[in-house]
Design a protein around this motif. Structure first.
Motif, short mmCIF file in Angstrom:
data_model
loop_
_atom_site.label_atom_id
_atom_site.label_comp_id
_atom_site.label_asym_id
_atom_site.label_seq_id
_atom_site.Cartn_x
_atom_site.Cartn_y
_atom_site.Cartn_z
N TRP A 70 11.57 -12.28 9.64
CA TRP A 70 11.04 -11.63 10.98
C TRP A 70 11.22 -10.06 10.81
O TRP A 70 10.57 -9.19 11.12
CB TRP A 70 11.64 -12.23 11.91
N THR A 74 8.50 -7.24 10.37
CA THR A 74 8.53 -6.07 11.55
C THR A 74 8.51 -4.73 11.11
O THR A 74 9.29 -4.29 10.56
CB THR A 74 9.48 -6.30 12.76
N HIS A 76 9.10 -0.82 10.44
CA HIS A 76 10.28 -0.01 11.04
C HIS A 76 9.59 1.34 11.77
O HIS A 76 8.86 2.30 11.35
CB HIS A 76 11.02 0.62 10.02
N ASN A 77 9.86 1.37 13.14
CA ASN A 77 9.42 2.35 14.20
C ASN A 77 10.21 2.54 15.28
O ASN A 77 11.14 1.97 15.67
CB ASN A 77 7.92 2.52 14.20
N GLU A 79 9.26 2.25 18.23
CA GLU A 79 9.20 1.08 19.12
C GLU A 79 9.89 0.00 19.05
O GLU A 79 10.15 -0.80 19.94
CB GLU A 79 7.76 0.97 19.43
N THR A 80 9.94 -0.39 17.65
CA THR A 80 10.53 -1.69 17.20
C THR A 80 12.03 -1.61 16.92
O THR A 80 12.59 -2.47 16.48
CB THR A 80 9.92 -2.26 16.03
N GLU A 81 12.29 -0.45 16.81
CA GLU A 81 14.02 -0.25 16.34
C GLU A 81 14.86 -1.18 17.29
O GLU A 81 15.84 -1.62 16.36
CB GLU A 81 14.34 1.26 16.48
N GLN A 82 14.81 -1.11 18.45
CA GLN A 82 15.82 -1.98 19.23
C GLN A 82 15.67 -3.43 18.94
O GLN A 82 16.77 -4.23 18.85
CB GLN A 82 15.66 -1.54 20.74
N LYS A 83 14.46 -3.75 18.67
CA LYS A 83 14.21 -5.25 18.54
C LYS A 83 14.71 -5.42 17.22
O LYS A 83 15.30 -6.69 17.12
CB LYS A 83 12.83 -5.55 18.54
N ARG A 84 14.33 -4.58 16.24
CA ARG A 84 14.88 -5.05 14.58
C ARG A 84 16.52 -5.00 14.79
O ARG A 84 16.94 -5.70 13.81
CB ARG A 84 14.34 -4.12 13.85
N ASP A 202 14.19 3.37 6.60
CA ASP A 202 14.57 2.11 7.17
C ASP A 202 16.05 1.78 7.03
O ASP A 202 16.31 0.82 6.22
CB ASP A 202 13.54 1.06 6.66
#
Length: 236
Positions: A70, A74, A76-77, A79-84, A202
């Motif tokens: 996952w 996903t 790397h940016n 918007e997705t940093e916290q989720k990653r 990343d």
């Protein structure tokens, strides 16, 4: 002239002039995330040892693999940093849980094996990381082909040993695997630098590379120390 009057210039000691300022900032994020992973993995391992969750090792292994896939899928940016980061923490926690059975086994042999293996791993990782950071850029990247070839040979030896059941081959496999994992610390560290210099920032995935190197070295040392301790007890 009194050589003992010389002072150490710590600013020069930790100055990496061959690495750009942006890449140095990237490395700070990588190692900061790595420290978080180590703490979370230690918590997962402790919970496993205390609660005996190792019977669910297959499920937690699948969970760790799923989180890794996952994470790769996903992008790397911002918007997705916290989720990653959440995926990274979950992956580290499940990896720590999966170490539970091995830690339990080593603890039953001699509890001192675990801190000894951890200190040994930390020392090895720190030394090889600093070697890669201080060395000339790209000087260890040539190791990639040798390391991948070594992993292939280790896989073949494992398949062969599944049939021949050779203790000597198993022991040789452990020591060779340990050397290969040490080589990966050199290779991965310099590869991260080159990726960052090329614009790949990343830091979350780069942290995964180093975290897996550390865990693999720790696992190999645990098994080696456990085997040696067993041999000592058998001789007595």
């Amino acid at each position: 002239m009194n050589v003992f009057d010389r002072s150490i210039n710590f600013d020069a000691l930790f100055k990496f002039s061959h690495i750009s300022a942006s890449t140095q900032e990237h490395l700070k994020r990588v190692y900061g995330s790595f420290a978080i992973c180590m703490f979370v993995a230690a918590a997962g391992a402790y919970i496993n040892v205390v609660t005996h969750l190792f019977q669910f090792g297959f499920l937690t292994g699948l969970g760790a693999l799923g989180l890794m896939v996952w994470l790769i899928a996903t992008p790397h940016n911002r918007e997705t940093e916290q989720k990653r980061l959440g995926m990274l923490v979950g992956f580290a926690f499940l990896t720590g849980i999966n170490l539970g059975p091995l830690l339990q086994m080593c603890s039953s042999v001699t509890p001192s094996i675990i801190p000894t293996a951890f200190l040994g791993t930390a020392t090895i990782f720190a030394c090889f990381s600093l070697s890669a950071l201080y060395a000339r850029r790209r000087s260890y990247l040539y190791l990639g082909g040798f390391l991948l070839s070594g992993l292939t040979l280790l896989l073949l030896s494992s398949l062969i040993n599944a049939f021949v059941r050779s203790t000597w081959l198993f022991t040789a496999h452990l020591y060779v695997a340990l050397m290969i994992m040490c080589g990966f610390v050199l290779f991965d560290t310099q590869l991260i630098i080159e990726k960052a210099e090329s614009g790949d920032k990343d830091y979350i995935w780069h942290c995964v590379d180093l975290f897996l190197d550390f865990v693999n070295i720790f696992r190999e040392l645990l098994i080696i120390l456990g085997m040696n301790e067993n041999k000592k007890k058998e001789k007595k």
